[in-house]
Scaffold this motif. Sequence first.
Motif, PDB file in Angstrom:
ATOM      1  N   ASP A 230      94.329  33.117  60.568  1.00 34.13           N
ATOM      2  CA  ASP A 230      94.293  34.446  61.674  1.00 34.13           C
ATOM      3  C   ASP A 230      93.824  32.970  62.241  1.00 34.13           C
ATOM      4  N   ARG A 231      93.888  33.458  63.961  1.00 34.06           N
ATOM      5  CA  ARG A 231      93.185  32.348  64.647  1.00 34.06           C
ATOM      6  C   ARG A 231      92.268  32.800  65.236  1.00 34.06           C
ATOM      7  N   PRO A 232      90.861  32.404  64.999  1.00 37.45           N
ATOM      8  CA  PRO A 232      89.288  32.954  65.676  1.00 37.45           C
ATOM      9  C   PRO A 232      89.735  33.631  67.098  1.00 37.45           C
ATOM     10  N   PRO A 233      89.153  34.816  66.821  1.00 39.30           N
ATOM     11  CA  PRO A 233      88.862  36.468  67.954  1.00 39.30           C
ATOM     12  C   PRO A 233      88.332  35.367  69.559  1.00 39.30           C
ATOM     13  N   GLN A 235      87.576  34.431  73.152  1.00 38.48           N
ATOM     14  CA  GLN A 235      86.247  34.678  73.441  1.00 38.48           C
ATOM     15  C   GLN A 235      86.513  34.910  74.913  1.00 38.48           C
TER      16      GLN A 235
ATOM     17  N   ASN B 301      92.124  31.578  72.278  1.00 38.75           N
ATOM     18  CA  ASN B 301      90.468  31.121  72.097  1.00 38.75           C
ATOM     19  C   ASN B 301      90.101  31.436  73.138  1.00 38.75           C
TER      20      ASN B 301
END
Lengths: 259, 327
Positions: A230-233, A235, B301
Amino acid sequence: MKIIVCVKVVPDTASRLKVAADGKQIVETDLTWIISPYDEIAIEEGLKLREKHAGEVILLSVGPERVVAGLRNGLAMGADAAHQIWDPAFESLDAAGRATVLAAAIRHLGGADLVLCGHQGAGEDDAQTAGLLAGALDLPSVSMAIKLDVEGTAVVVEREVEGGIEVWDATLPAVITTQKGLNTPRYAGLKGIMAAKKKPMGVMDAAALGLSADALRARTERRSMAPPADRPPVQLIQGDPKAQAKELIRLLHEEAKVI
Amino acid sequence: MANIILTFAEIRAGALRRPSLEAVSEARRLADGASGRVVSVLVGDANETAVKTLGSHGADKVIRFGAADLASYSSESYARAVAKAVASEAASAVLIAYTAMGKDLAPRVAFLTGGGLVSDCSSFEQTDGRLVAKRAQYSGKMISTFAWTTRLQIATLRPNVFALGAPLADRACEVVPAEIDGAARARVREFRAKEGGKKELAEAQVIVSGGRGLKAAEHYKLVEDLGNALGAALGASRAIVDDGWVSHSFQVGQTGKTVSPTLYIACGISGAIQHLAGMSSSRVIVAINKDPEAPIFKIANYGIVGDLFEILPALTAEATRHLASRR
Ligand SMILES: Cc1cc2nc3c(=O)[nH]c(=O)nc-3n(C[C@H](O)[C@H](O)[C@H](O)COP(=O)(O)OP(=O)(O)OC[C@H]3O[C@@H](n4cnc5c(N)ncnc54)[C@H](O)[C@@H]3O)c2cc1C
Ligand SMILES: Nc1ncnc2c1ncn2[C@@H]1O[C@H](COP(=O)(O)O)[C@@H](O)[C@H]1O
């Protein structure tokens, strides 16, 4: 002109996929199977060439029962005949094995003036069956055609590469692979679907093609398969457009260090 | 037996292409981990810088095939050259960049040598010179690991993923001429370069892409302006390619280009699975979209929820200011 189109039947590209219990492949039940998009383009190109130069368009697909529906769909688009090539010995073929089988089938059918393939089969994305097939048939090849003209045995192909377009000269017989942009595949109308029911559908197995297990030994093996991490949530950046722009550039520079 | 890793050096207009240099750099890392040697195969008319650069990035030897009929690319003759080098060097691996040329060449090398081929690799692990490769499949929905059952391990490498090694100007590199029958039944006759200055998508470090959120063809200029400010290549969703706003060469996604830039900025793109297929391996993803529920935010991101008609000009101005201050 005798045109053979190699058709890979693949999971619908919008499918949700699950990894099988062995951790090495996808779960193949409950999927919708379609003709790989580039192979649809190959069928369309075959039909257009037949309209211009006369001849026949024959479809080949290596695979179990599910490929028959794909082949029928290709017949409904207008192809003249199709062959399902299947044998339990073909269960775990890699691209090299598929190319060996397709080469044997094409020889069995007495060869072709033109073999059309997709440049890659959607899903496994191997992008190598066609090149291996050209080798096995000892034919010239051009890949990723976005324009194709045939005059007698002379072929002119355009393909897109980094920084521009290459124009190729080739002679028939040849193997040519398709890229998006070559044409827009037609839909199979009701008439086509009805006509397809009466068109010939052949079956070939390993014995018919004189293939031994040794010739089909896989050269590569998939050891595992898993969805990507998973990619980070995300921002989210707040503020008015000007403040957002400023903050984004700051983050890209100071935090992500990408500009 | 020593591990010999062969790389194919792709040349366009005399110059070595960056993805081939990435392949040499990776070959060097693998060779260093297995006391091996790196041999690069150069076919056709390359300039001297190309030869030197191969050496400084890790080639111990360059085999240079240079007959008149090898000047223009052909899968048949170029594959014959690589296969000849595989045999003469008793190579254990061949690394080829997954470019338009490499994609075309690698399967024919696999046919001539009998070696297995794993396409579009994005990393390697090595035990006693045997490789295990990772690669994306099913439009990036799965990551697979592959091994080879043949002694010869042929792999194509996704551009922009493998780091360039630090060049060492005085590394020793032997250059050996070689010959091959250049006959071919299909070959490049002509190369038509793209309109000047356009950056190549698949190899760009920064990409700015636009989608249907731009509303009309003339607004693609907002994407171009931001792209120019960042020195980026320009991309597009299929929706605006199908509508004829930009040509297919801009399309990112399952039926377009697969890209792995360090920065991908998606403007007015919803993030359909087929679009994600082409860009989800980008290192940093920025999404600009007025719909907070747009799927693109799931892989981004950084996100800005808002109207791109306000945000893109502000971003272009800010990017221009930022980059000017750093000059
Ligand atoms: C077999 C197949 C292959 C495909 N291959 C590809 C492919 O290679 N590449 C690809 O991209 N697609 C591909 N598609 C199409 C894909 O499914 C989507 O239809 C397409 O990606 C949608 O493009 P889009 O995001 O530009 O448009 P939309 O989905 O219409 O999204 C537009 C977005 O813009 C936002 N927006 C609108 N106005 C504004 C504004 N003022 N400011 C900010 N945001 C705004 C909206 O909220 C929306 O999220 C394929 C489909 C199929 C079936
Ligand atoms: N099982 C198959 N049956 C028929 N043709 C295939 C098969 N697998 C691959 N091909 C052909 O080879 C092309 C490239 O596929 P691949 O190398 O699997 O990515 C496809 O677009 C098809 O034209």
